[in-house]
Design a protein around this motif. Sequence first.
Motif, PDB file in Angstrom:
ATOM      1  N   VAL A  62      26.825  52.006   5.798  1.00  0.00           N
ATOM      2  CA  VAL A  62      27.378  52.386   4.593  1.00  0.00           C
ATOM      3  C   VAL A  62      26.990  53.892   4.387  1.00  0.00           C
ATOM      4  O   VAL A  62      27.913  54.823   4.207  1.00  0.00           O
ATOM      5  CB  VAL A  62      26.857  51.575   3.408  1.00  0.00           C
ATOM      6  CG1 VAL A  62      27.435  52.383   2.061  1.00  0.00           C
ATOM      7  CG2 VAL A  62      27.533  50.312   3.338  1.00  0.00           C
ATOM      8  N   TRP A  63      25.862  54.286   4.449  1.00  0.00           N
ATOM      9  CA  TRP A  63      25.184  55.957   4.306  1.00  0.00           C
ATOM     10  C   TRP A  63      25.852  56.757   5.499  1.00  0.00           C
ATOM     11  O   TRP A  63      26.226  57.656   4.970  1.00  0.00           O
ATOM     12  CB  TRP A  63      24.019  55.903   4.259  1.00  0.00           C
ATOM     13  CG  TRP A  63      23.441  55.559   2.856  1.00  0.00           C
ATOM     14  CD1 TRP A  63      23.918  54.940   1.921  1.00  0.00           C
ATOM     15  CD2 TRP A  63      21.701  55.003   2.814  1.00  0.00           C
ATOM     16  NE1 TRP A  63      23.288  54.660   0.935  1.00  0.00           N
ATOM     17  CE2 TRP A  63      21.917  54.425   1.378  1.00  0.00           C
ATOM     18  CE3 TRP A  63      20.856  55.208   3.391  1.00  0.00           C
ATOM     19  CZ2 TRP A  63      20.737  54.259   0.695  1.00  0.00           C
ATOM     20  CZ3 TRP A  63      19.512  54.957   2.952  1.00  0.00           C
ATOM     21  CH2 TRP A  63      19.633  54.324   1.346  1.00  0.00           C
ATOM     22  N   ALA A  64      26.199  56.175   6.564  1.00  0.00           N
ATOM     23  CA  ALA A  64      26.692  56.891   7.844  1.00  0.00           C
ATOM     24  C   ALA A  64      28.272  57.154   7.358  1.00  0.00           C
ATOM     25  O   ALA A  64      28.751  58.282   7.501  1.00  0.00           O
ATOM     26  CB  ALA A  64      26.726  56.234   8.932  1.00  0.00           C
ATOM     27  N   ILE A  65      29.010  56.063   6.866  1.00  0.00           N
ATOM     28  CA  ILE A  65      30.434  56.293   6.344  1.00  0.00           C
ATOM     29  C   ILE A  65      30.537  57.194   5.067  1.00  0.00           C
ATOM     30  O   ILE A  65      31.343  58.025   5.099  1.00  0.00           O
ATOM     31  CB  ILE A  65      30.970  54.770   5.858  1.00  0.00           C
ATOM     32  CG1 ILE A  65      31.187  53.869   7.036  1.00  0.00           C
ATOM     33  CG2 ILE A  65      32.249  55.137   5.527  1.00  0.00           C
ATOM     34  CD1 ILE A  65      31.337  52.589   6.980  1.00  0.00           C
ATOM     35  N   LEU A  66      29.637  57.043   4.138  1.00  0.00           N
ATOM     36  CA  LEU A  66      29.436  57.969   3.109  1.00  0.00           C
ATOM     37  C   LEU A  66      29.364  59.429   3.514  1.00  0.00           C
ATOM     38  O   LEU A  66      29.911  60.290   3.354  1.00  0.00           O
ATOM     39  CB  LEU A  66      28.428  57.414   2.059  1.00  0.00           C
ATOM     40  CG  LEU A  66      28.231  58.391   1.006  1.00  0.00           C
ATOM     41  CD1 LEU A  66      29.422  58.363   0.289  1.00  0.00           C
ATOM     42  CD2 LEU A  66      27.100  58.085   0.040  1.00  0.00           C
ATOM     43  N   TRP A 114      33.445  54.334  14.494  1.00  0.00           N
ATOM     44  CA  TRP A 114      32.966  53.032  14.499  1.00  0.00           C
ATOM     45  C   TRP A 114      31.905  52.905  15.456  1.00  0.00           C
ATOM     46  O   TRP A 114      30.763  51.985  14.931  1.00  0.00           O
ATOM     47  CB  TRP A 114      33.808  52.013  14.355  1.00  0.00           C
ATOM     48  CG  TRP A 114      34.762  52.181  13.474  1.00  0.00           C
ATOM     49  CD1 TRP A 114      36.224  52.721  13.249  1.00  0.00           C
ATOM     50  CD2 TRP A 114      34.534  52.247  11.935  1.00  0.00           C
ATOM     51  NE1 TRP A 114      36.786  52.838  12.135  1.00  0.00           N
ATOM     52  CE2 TRP A 114      35.763  52.288  11.088  1.00  0.00           C
ATOM     53  CE3 TRP A 114      33.300  51.612  11.300  1.00  0.00           C
ATOM     54  CZ2 TRP A 114      35.568  52.358   9.785  1.00  0.00           C
ATOM     55  CZ3 TRP A 114      33.459  51.879   9.814  1.00  0.00           C
ATOM     56  CH2 TRP A 114      34.528  52.211   9.153  1.00  0.00           C
ATOM     57  N   ALA A 115      31.725  53.135  16.564  1.00  0.00           N
ATOM     58  CA  ALA A 115      30.690  53.137  17.318  1.00  0.00           C
ATOM     59  C   ALA A 115      29.395  53.994  16.819  1.00  0.00           C
ATOM     60  O   ALA A 115      28.183  53.394  16.990  1.00  0.00           O
ATOM     61  CB  ALA A 115      31.137  53.303  18.903  1.00  0.00           C
ATOM     62  N   ALA A 116      29.519  55.061  16.488  1.00  0.00           N
ATOM     63  CA  ALA A 116      28.551  55.866  16.039  1.00  0.00           C
ATOM     64  C   ALA A 116      28.027  55.414  14.638  1.00  0.00           C
ATOM     65  O   ALA A 116      26.749  55.783  14.652  1.00  0.00           O
ATOM     66  CB  ALA A 116      28.845  57.338  15.798  1.00  0.00           C
ATOM     67  N   VAL A 117      28.916  54.742  13.931  1.00  0.00           N
ATOM     68  CA  VAL A 117      28.425  54.094  12.673  1.00  0.00           C
ATOM     69  C   VAL A 117      27.569  53.160  12.808  1.00  0.00           C
ATOM     70  O   VAL A 117      26.292  52.940  12.362  1.00  0.00           O
ATOM     71  CB  VAL A 117      29.642  53.657  11.789  1.00  0.00           C
ATOM     72  CG1 VAL A 117      29.351  52.716  10.692  1.00  0.00           C
ATOM     73  CG2 VAL A 117      30.409  54.901  11.213  1.00  0.00           C
ATOM     74  N   VAL A 118      27.887  52.231  13.901  1.00  0.00           N
ATOM     75  CA  VAL A 118      26.993  51.053  14.481  1.00  0.00           C
ATOM     76  C   VAL A 118      25.684  51.589  14.858  1.00  0.00           C
ATOM     77  O   VAL A 118      24.690  50.893  14.518  1.00  0.00           O
ATOM     78  CB  VAL A 118      27.820  50.175  15.370  1.00  0.00           C
ATOM     79  CG1 VAL A 118      27.020  49.007  15.844  1.00  0.00           C
ATOM     80  CG2 VAL A 118      29.014  49.502  14.508  1.00  0.00           C
TER      81      VAL A 118
END
Length: 67
Positions: free
Chosen positions: A34-38, A5-9
């Motif tokens: 969103v695109w990082a999670i995808l 989650w830190a990397a996503v942020v």
Amino acid sequence: FMPFWAAVVVSGLIFSAHHMSVTGFIPLMMLGMVWAILYAKCRNLMVTVLIHAMWNSRVFLGSWLGF
């Protein structure tokens, strides 16, 4: 090397900062997240590249055609 989650942020922050839009900073950050999670879910960078290309095409055509 950092939690998911830190990397996503961080990814969202970098994506938004790269676009240099003060008014769109938060929406662009959310979009980058969103695109990082995808990407993390499908493990295929081409998915996010194609979505970004479609998004840019829509923005370009919308401004060019006036909608």
